[in-house]
Motif scaffolding. Structure first.
Motif, mmCIF file in Angstrom:
data_model
loop_
_atom_site.group_PDB
_atom_site.id
_atom_site.type_symbol
_atom_site.label_atom_id
_atom_site.label_comp_id
_atom_site.label_asym_id
_atom_site.label_seq_id
_atom_site.Cartn_x
_atom_site.Cartn_y
_atom_site.Cartn_z
ATOM 1 N N THR A 2 0.822 -1.221 0.000
ATOM 2 C CA THR A 2 0.000 0.000 0.000
ATOM 3 C C THR A 2 0.851 1.264 0.000
ATOM 4 O OG1 THR A 2 -1.857 -1.090 1.120
ATOM 5 C CG2 THR A 2 -1.758 1.304 1.248
ATOM 6 N N TYR A 3 1.707 1.400 0.998
ATOM 7 C CA TYR A 3 2.441 2.653 1.179
ATOM 8 C C TYR A 3 3.412 2.932 0.033
ATOM 9 C CZ TYR A 3 5.478 6.181 3.281
ATOM 10 O OH TYR A 3 6.209 7.316 3.507
ATOM 11 N N GLN A 4 4.320 2.003 -0.237
ATOM 12 C CA GLN A 4 5.295 2.220 -1.310
ATOM 13 C C GLN A 4 4.634 2.386 -2.678
ATOM 14 O OE1 GLN A 4 8.432 2.864 -1.716
ATOM 15 N NE2 GLN A 4 9.022 2.845 0.425
ATOM 16 N N PRO A 5 3.642 1.564 -3.030
ATOM 17 C CA PRO A 5 3.037 1.715 -4.363
ATOM 18 C C PRO A 5 2.213 2.984 -4.538
ATOM 19 C CG PRO A 5 2.668 -0.486 -3.492
ATOM 20 C CD PRO A 5 3.177 0.352 -2.365
ATOM 21 N N HIS A 6 1.623 3.502 -3.445
ATOM 22 C CA HIS A 6 0.649 4.578 -3.605
ATOM 23 C C HIS A 6 1.048 5.924 -2.996
ATOM 24 C CE1 HIS A 6 -2.316 2.041 -5.498
ATOM 25 N NE2 HIS A 6 -2.252 1.169 -4.507
ATOM 26 N N LYS A 7 2.169 5.994 -2.304
ATOM 27 C CA LYS A 7 2.558 7.277 -1.709
ATOM 28 C C LYS A 7 2.930 8.273 -2.807
ATOM 29 C CE LYS A 7 7.507 6.390 -1.045
ATOM 30 N NZ LYS A 7 8.622 6.386 -0.083
ATOM 31 N N GLY A 8 2.750 9.551 -2.501
ATOM 32 C CA GLY A 8 3.111 10.592 -3.462
ATOM 33 C C GLY A 8 2.123 10.701 -4.610
ATOM 34 N N GLU A 9 2.538 11.429 -5.628
ATOM 35 C CA GLU A 9 1.691 11.631 -6.801
ATOM 36 C C GLU A 9 2.184 10.761 -7.961
ATOM 37 O OE1 GLU A 9 -1.076 13.374 -6.636
ATOM 38 O OE2 GLU A 9 -0.590 13.783 -4.527
ATOM 39 N N HIS A 10 1.276 10.450 -8.880
ATOM 40 C CA HIS A 10 1.602 9.547 -9.978
ATOM 41 C C HIS A 10 1.058 10.110 -11.283
ATOM 42 C CE1 HIS A 10 2.341 6.560 -6.766
ATOM 43 N NE2 HIS A 10 1.285 7.112 -6.216
ATOM 44 N N ASP A 11 1.693 9.748 -12.377
ATOM 45 C CA ASP A 11 1.254 10.241 -13.677
ATOM 46 C C ASP A 11 0.688 9.122 -14.540
ATOM 47 O OD1 ASP A 11 3.538 8.845 -14.167
ATOM 48 O OD2 ASP A 11 4.587 10.449 -15.250
ATOM 49 N N ASN A 12 0.055 8.138 -13.871
ATOM 50 C CA ASN A 12 -0.572 7.054 -14.631
ATOM 51 C C ASN A 12 -2.005 6.844 -14.144
ATOM 52 O OD1 ASN A 12 -0.572 4.872 -12.451
ATOM 53 N ND2 ASN A 12 1.618 5.346 -12.557
ATOM 54 N N ARG A 13 -2.787 6.145 -14.917
ATOM 55 C CA ARG A 13 -4.221 6.020 -14.631
ATOM 56 C C ARG A 13 -4.529 5.176 -13.408
ATOM 57 N NH1 ARG A 13 -6.718 1.460 -17.489
ATOM 58 N NH2 ARG A 13 -5.108 0.144 -18.437
ATOM 59 N N HIS A 14 -3.571 4.360 -12.966
ATOM 60 C CA HIS A 14 -3.803 3.534 -11.790
ATOM 61 C C HIS A 14 -3.255 4.161 -10.508
ATOM 62 C CE1 HIS A 14 -5.384 0.430 -14.309
ATOM 63 N NE2 HIS A 14 -4.244 0.246 -14.953
ATOM 64 N N GLN A 15 -2.666 5.331 -10.628
ATOM 65 C CA GLN A 15 -2.158 6.043 -9.465
ATOM 66 C C GLN A 15 -1.304 5.135 -8.577
ATOM 67 O OE1 GLN A 15 -2.657 9.550 -8.662
ATOM 68 N NE2 GLN A 15 -3.059 9.379 -10.854
ATOM 69 N N SER A 16 -0.395 4.421 -9.191
ATOM 70 C CA SER A 16 0.439 3.489 -8.442
ATOM 71 C C SER A 16 1.768 3.292 -9.158
ATOM 72 C CB SER A 16 -0.274 2.149 -8.264
ATOM 73 O OG SER A 16 -0.597 1.585 -9.520
ATOM 74 N N ARG A 17 2.730 2.750 -8.420
ATOM 75 C CA ARG A 17 4.042 2.458 -8.994
ATOM 76 C C ARG A 17 4.444 1.035 -8.637
ATOM 77 N NH1 ARG A 17 5.194 5.857 -4.810
ATOM 78 N NH2 ARG A 17 5.510 7.635 -6.192
ATOM 79 N N SER A 18 5.398 0.508 -9.368
ATOM 80 C CA SER A 18 5.934 -0.821 -9.086
ATOM 81 C C SER A 18 7.387 -0.718 -8.632
ATOM 82 C CB SER A 18 5.857 -1.711 -10.335
ATOM 83 O OG SER A 18 4.523 -2.049 -10.622
ATOM 84 N N GLN A 19 7.783 -1.681 -7.826
ATOM 85 C CA GLN A 19 9.168 -1.745 -7.407
ATOM 86 C C GLN A 19 10.049 -2.139 -8.601
ATOM 87 O OE1 GLN A 19 8.756 -5.410 -4.761
ATOM 88 N NE2 GLN A 19 10.590 -5.943 -5.924
ATOM 89 N N ARG A 20 11.350 -1.962 -8.439
ATOM 90 C CA ARG A 20 12.279 -2.382 -9.481
ATOM 91 C C ARG A 20 12.155 -3.885 -9.696
ATOM 92 N NH1 ARG A 20 18.256 -0.462 -8.478
ATOM 93 N NH2 ARG A 20 17.115 1.520 -8.620
ATOM 94 N N LYS A 21 12.288 -4.301 -10.949
ATOM 95 C CA LYS A 21 12.114 -5.707 -11.295
ATOM 96 C C LYS A 21 13.180 -6.580 -10.625
ATOM 97 C CE LYS A 21 11.577 -8.736 -15.335
ATOM 98 N NZ LYS A 21 11.566 -8.796 -16.813
ATOM 99 N N ASN A 22 12.732 -7.387 -9.690
ATOM 100 C CA ASN A 22 13.584 -8.354 -8.991
ATOM 101 C C ASN A 22 12.640 -9.387 -8.393
ATOM 102 O OD1 ASN A 22 15.043 -9.793 -6.958
ATOM 103 N ND2 ASN A 22 16.575 -8.166 -6.909
ATOM 104 N N HIS A 23 12.479 -10.510 -9.070
ATOM 105 C CA HIS A 23 11.439 -11.458 -8.695
ATOM 106 C C HIS A 23 11.653 -12.066 -7.305
ATOM 107 C CE1 HIS A 23 9.917 -10.782 -12.557
ATOM 108 N NE2 HIS A 23 10.540 -11.739 -13.232
ATOM 109 N N MET A 24 12.899 -12.319 -6.924
ATOM 110 C CA MET A 24 13.152 -12.896 -5.605
ATOM 111 C C MET A 24 12.779 -11.900 -4.510
ATOM 112 S SD MET A 24 16.555 -14.746 -4.045
ATOM 113 C CE MET A 24 16.356 -16.118 -5.197
#
Length: 223
Positions: A171-193
Motif C-alpha cells: 500500500t504505502y510504497q506503491p501509492h505514496k506521493g503523486e503519480h502520472d498514470n491512470r492507476h495512481q500506483s508504482r511498481s518496485q524495481r524488477k527483482n522477482h526474488m
C-alpha cells in the motif's frame, strides 16, 4: 478463468494454508531458546506465511483462487478468519472500493500523511473492537494448551508484523506521493526474488491494478 489456472490457483491456496497451519502447530510447543538464531528465522517465516494467508484472501476477492464461486469464497473466508478473525465480506467491499477509487478520498487504503499516520489509519479502517475482543478471548482459551510465550512469538507477533509487511510493500510504497498514470500506483524495481519475499510479488503494484485478474503467483510474468 481457464480450467488449468483455476486448478493451479486452488492448489496454491491450499499449499499456503497448509504451510501456515503446519508451521503454526509445530511451533506452538517448540522449546523457546532466545539464543537460538532459528527462533528469529521461524518468526520471520511465520510472518511471511501470515502475509501469504492475506494475499490468498486477496486473490479470492478477485475471483482467481477458483472458478467455482463457492470454493473461491470459502478460501477467502478461511484465510481472513485464520489471519486475525477478519470478516471477508467487509474486506471484499473495501478492497474493491480501493480499486474503483484509487488515490481519492473514497479509497479506504489511501491517506494523505506520513508512514505512521497512514499505517494507523489503515489499521483503524479494517480492525474492529469486536474483532479485538474475540482475538483476546481466543488467546486466553489457547493459553490453556499452549505456552503463552509461544503464542506471542509465533501467533500474535507474526500476524502484527505481517500487517506492516502488507502495508509497506502493498500500500504505502506503491501509492505514496503523486503519480502520472491512470492507476495512481508504482511498481518496485524488477527483482522477482525480492518481490516474492517482500510481499508475494505485490510490489509489482501497477501491474496488479492494470490486470487485477492475474493471481499473485503469476504476477511476476506481467512485469
Amino acid at each position: 478463468m481457464p480450467k488449468k489456472l483455476a486448478v493451479t490457483g486452488l492448489l496454491v491456496a491450499l499449499l499456503v494454508i497448509s504451510s501456515w497451519a503446519t508451521s503454526t502447530l509445530l511451533l506452538m510447543h517448540w522449546r523457546i531458546n532466545f539464543t537460538n538464531p532459528m527462533l528469529y528465522l521461524c518468526i520471520l517465516l511465520q510472518m511471511h506465511l501470515y502475509t501469504g494467508l492475506f494475499i490468498t484472501a486477496h486473490d479470492a476477492m478477485h475471483g482467481t483462487v477458483s472458478s467455482n464461486r463457492f470454493i473461491n469464497n470459502t478460501i477467502g473466508y478461511t484465510c481472513t478468519l485464520l489471519y486475525a478473525l477478519f470478516w471477508y465480506p467487509q474486506l471484499y467491499n473495501k478492497h474493491h472500493l480501493h480499486h474503483n477509487h484509487v488515490h481519492t478520498n473514497h479509497d479506504p487504503d489511501f491517506h494523505r500523511g506520513g508512514f505512521i499516520s497512514w499505517y494507523f489509519t489503515f489499521i483503524k479502517n479494517y480492525l474492529s473492537v469486536w474483532q479485538i475482543i474475540a482475538m483476546a478471548i481466543l488467546f486466553n482459551v489457547l493459553k490453556l494448551w499452549v505456552p503463552q510465550t509461544n503464542l506471542l512469538l509465533f501467533w500474535v507477533g507474526p500476524s502484527l508484523l505481517s500487517t506492516l509487511q502488507l502495508f509497506y510493500f502493498g500500500t504505502y510504497q506503491p501509492h505514496k506521493g503523486e503519480h502520472d498514470n491512470r492507476h495512481q500506483s508504482r511498481s518496485q524495481r524488477k527483482n522477482h526474488m525480492a518481490a516474492f519475499f517482500s510481499c508475494y510479488f505485490f510490489g509489482y503494484h501497477y501491474e496488479h491494478h492494470d490486470m487485477p485478474g492475474v493471481p499473485w503467483w503469476r504476477l511476476w510474468k506481467a512485469v
